[in-house]
Design an enzyme around this catalytic site. Structure first.
Site, mmCIF file in Angstrom:
data_model
loop_
_atom_site.group_PDB
_atom_site.id
_atom_site.type_symbol
_atom_site.label_atom_id
_atom_site.label_comp_id
_atom_site.label_asym_id
_atom_site.label_seq_id
_atom_site.Cartn_x
_atom_site.Cartn_y
_atom_site.Cartn_z
ATOM 1 C CG ASP A 135 -1.859 1.180 1.221
ATOM 2 O OD1 ASP A 135 -2.677 1.289 0.290
ATOM 3 O OD2 ASP A 135 -1.772 2.003 2.152
ATOM 4 C CE LYS B 99 -1.811 5.178 1.177
ATOM 5 N NZ LYS B 99 -1.963 5.313 2.637
#
Length: 802
Positions: free
Chosen positions: A660, A664
């Site tokens: 994750d 980003k």
């Protein structure tokens, strides 16, 4: 004297007839001097034409004729109209025998619509105790022999009218639309003929006012049947009314206005069904400048003449207009480039074929020499005219149209620069009218939203919109309308928006769908200013972005997938956005509600050389390491606390694996035009190898196996340092690729990263101008409410743009 004119809808059976007689009676008993002009009742003229066509083609028409007689007789004795019905029957029979009819016969037949109407109203008024007299204008108004569109002979007509109206004690009920030649042959006055009759009477009699009763309260800023936010115009000048008439406003017609202007007689547009309304007053007094109304021309066609060989040749326009003049065809709009290579003209659809044949004949030799390539007709068009539009502000409605995927075929402005006409595809008419009207008249701008994904973030967002919608409308004149709510299986579609019961309704009334179904629903309901919200975490849904963009949707997404797929997909998506001039906002992809992406975009766009970005990207892992570093607790204990607080995914390995954070980081890299792929990111996985293949339940049981590993890391740190799980983008960021790392680091507790608390995220942006002192953005980086509010902010940014 006042001239009162009533249209066909006002005179229709039922409420209309009752209202008309009540209005006339009130004026009569108030001792007002009035004359009443009537159109054919209901749909009489079209019905007569339909029967006429059936008779011409030899088809049975008796049933339609019986229905016509029944409607026109209504509650009166049929014997009152025996002569009219008998004459009509003979005319229809004659047409059937001949298999054809002339314009002269056509005028004779359709004249009965007004004759029957005037006789009906006269009889009704007399039965109520009023003193009324039927007036056949064929005895008063004399015209030339141009059947279908006859022109009055003023000198004779005025003399006849003045003599006839010497007796003012009675209510004269006058047939509109019809007249006769000096030889007594029936003629009609063409389009808007009944209004023309009333206008001529007002002129001849020096009337005090011409009151035109319709089925609406007056002239509106747009047709209220097409634009629900249309506003009534209180007052217009004759010049403005004439412009409206020229550009298709049905209530007015240019020839109606001219006799009134000559005598400075006010025209008031009133509503039969709302007689208390003051209507719209039209006088010679000039009103304030500005846009007055949007008018629409339907039943028009666009003729296009194209030819490379016409480049530089003179006289082409003259040849085109000669054809139009020879065939008595009116041209409402003409548009061409600086050369005569391509010319477009707009004519009435019923004359388009005739115009095409005439042009093909005129340019026959030019086809042989290949100077003309083609002449085509497009019937699938409408014309929107913006009355009072100044070219200096035309970019506003034009830009709004383009944003809504309505591209005008051509546009034309008058030499005064105060009126602009747009030719558009007919299927775009409703949406285009609403878009332009909202942009010009400052009414509430409607934003139509489709929300895909209503989980924790999506559901929170929907409720935030519903709770805030009223205040936003009051404060910003923006109406947020959530017309679609969808999950992976069902969609709930409502043109006028969903309400707080949406969860129950999608469960009970939701239907299976594809993205095309949502797109088609928006098209069929002419929804403008479309925004699609992706609150899923789906790779598959990201593939739908292209169809949404190509069908006029802007995009807002909390789903990181679309920005972290292959670089080819990333560029294809941007190219599609550019091609369709749509916006894609995704501020929550990295920092939830923090203004991170927008800041980086602005810095990069300004030419600032960003040299490095690093920070704590995950609110979940921020909570985990902030507490683990500063408290005397085992790693597994803090992790369990994060799980129980809802800071992690149900399987916390989805947070601990680092993917994750990597996504980003990749999103930020691509904002700097770097072409990195996901598999190029160096990711430190926080899950020991032995725990990666376990089921979720097994992993949760064995969390204690993490403790020794992280305790060793914690105690091996330099004194005064704390652990942080960061993403870092570095290297020469002016090249195609940067260095992307996701890793666990030890930093001084006194540093910006070290001072982080709770579940906050922090980002340090290093630039050439700022040197060693980074721009720091810090705040809540996780949570459904924060993320939903960030998505909401992106929606409002799109909604609020000019």
């Amino acid at each position: 004297m006042k001239i009162l004119k009533f249209g066909g809808k006002s005179l229709a059976n039922g409420k209309g007839l009752n209202q008309v007689t009540d209005i006339i009676a009130k004026r009569y008993f108030d001792n007002e001097s009035i004359a009443v002009v009537v159109s054919a009742r209901g749909n009489a003229t079209n019905e007569l034409l339909e029967i006429l066509d059936l008779a011409q083609s030899g088809k049975p028409y008796e049933r339609q004729f019986e229905e016509f007689v029944k409607y026109q007789t209504n509650n009166l004795e049929e014997s009152l109209f025996n002569q009219e019905y008998a004459t009509l029957a003979k005319l229809f029979e004659g047409v059937k025998l001949l298999g054809d009819y002339s314009e002269k016969i056509k005028d004779q037949i359709i004249a009965f619509g007004e004759v029957l109407s005037a006789k009906y109203i006269t009889q009704t008024l007399n039965s109520k105790g009023l003193k009324a007299k039927y007036v056949d204008t064929r005895e008063l108004i004399k015209t030339d022999a141009n059947f279908g569109n006859a022109q009055p002979i003023d000198s004779i007509s005025k003399k006849n009218v003045l003599k006839f109206f010497e007796n003012k004690d009675e209510i004269h009920v006058v047939t509109g639309f019809i007249a006769s030649t000096v030889n007594g042959e029936t003629t009609t006055l063409g389009r808007n003929g009944s209004n023309y009759t009333a206008s001529l009477l007002a002129n001849y009699l020096d009337a005090e006012e011409f009151q035109n009763f319709t089925h609406v309260d007056g002239i509106y800023t747009a047709n209220p049947e097409l634009v629900s936010d249309a506003k009534k115009i209180e007052k217009l000048s004759f010049n403005e009314a004439n412009e409206l008439a020229n550009f298709g406003t049905n209530i007015l017609h240019a020839k109606t206005i001219i006799p009134l202007v000559e005598k400075n007689i006010p025209l008031r547009i009133l509503n039969t069904f709302n007689p208390e309304s003051a209507g719209t007053l039209i006088t010679s007094e000039q009103t304030d400048e500005g846009i007055k109304s949007l008018s629409v021309l339907n039943n028009v066609s666009l003729l296009n003449l194209e030819g490379r060989g016409l480049l530089g040749k003179t006289g082409v326009d003259a040849r085109i207009f000669r054809v139009m003049a020879d065939n008595n065809i009116s041209v409402s709009i003409i548009s061409q480039g600086s050369s005569e290579r391509g010319i477009g003209i707009v004519v009435n659809t019923d004359r388009a074929s005739e115009a095409l044949i005439g042009l093909e004949k005129e340019f026959e030799n030019d086809f042989y020499t290949r100077d003309v390539n083609k002449i085509t007709v497009d019937d699938n068009i409408s014309v929107i005219s913006i009355i009072g539009q100044d070219l200096s502000t035309f970019h506003k409605p034009y830009t709004a149209l383009i944003r809504n995927k309505v591209v005008p075929i051509l546009f034309n402005n008058t030499t005064t620069g105060r009126n602009i006409s747009l030719v558009i595809k007919k299927q775009d008419l409703n949406r285009a009218l609403n878009v332009i009207h909202g942009e010009i008249f400052g009414v509430t701008k409607k934003i139509n939203i489709a929300v895909f994904g209503h989980g924790v973030v999506g559901g929170t967002l929907i409720n935030q919109i519903l709770i805030s919608a009223k205040k936003i409308e009051e404060r910003k004149d923006i109406k947020l309308n959530v017309f679609a709510i969808a999950n992976s299986k069902k969609v709930l579609l409502k043109k006028d928006g969903n309400n707080e019961n949406w969860r129950e309704e999608i469960s009970e009334k939701g239907i299976k769908y594809t993205i095309t179904d949502v797109v088609n629903f928006a098209k069929e309901n002419h929804l403008e200013n479309l925004i699609a919200i992706d609150n899923t975490a789906s790779k598959e849904f990201a593939q739908n972005y292209f169809e949404l963009i190509e069908n006029s949707f802007d995009l807002v997404s909390s789903n990181k997938v679309a920005n972290t797929l292959s670089y080819d997909f990333y560029k294809k998506l941007r190219n599609t956005l550019d091609k369709n001039q749509k916006t894609y906002l995704y501020e929550t992809n990295v920092g939830a509600g923090l203004p991170l992406i927008d800041t980086i975009k602005l810095l990069h766009l300004s030419g600032e050389n960003i040299t490095k970005i690093k920070g704590v990207f995950s609110g979940s892992l921020s909570f985990l390491f902030n507490h683990f570093s500063n408290e005397d607790k085992k790693f597994s204990e803090v992790l369990k606390e994060a799980i129980s607080n809802g800071f992690t995914e149900p399987d916390p390995r989805e947070d601990l694996c680092g993917n994750d954070v990597a996504r980003k980081l990749l999103i930020l890299a691509r904002e700097l035009d770097l072409q990195n792929e996901f598999d190029e990111i160096s990711i430190e996985n926080l899950i020991p190898e032995s725990l990666r293949s376990l089921s979720t339940s097994e992993f949760l049981i064995n969390l204690h196996e993490l403790d020794d590993h992280y305790n060793k890391i914690k105690i091996s740190q330099r004194q005064g340092n704390v652990l942080r799980y960061i993403g870092e983008l570095s290297g020469d960021l002016q090249q195609d690729r940067g260095n992307l790392e996701v890793k666990l680091v030890s930093v001084p507790e006194s540093s910006a990263l070290g001072q982080l608390r709770g579940s906050d995220s922090i980002f340090e942006i290093y630039t050439e101008s700022y040197g060693e002192r980074p721009i720091v953005i810090q705040g809540a980086g996780a949570g459904a409410s924060v993320t939903a509010r960030g998505v909401f902010g992106d929606i409002l940014r799109i909604a609020d743009r000019g």
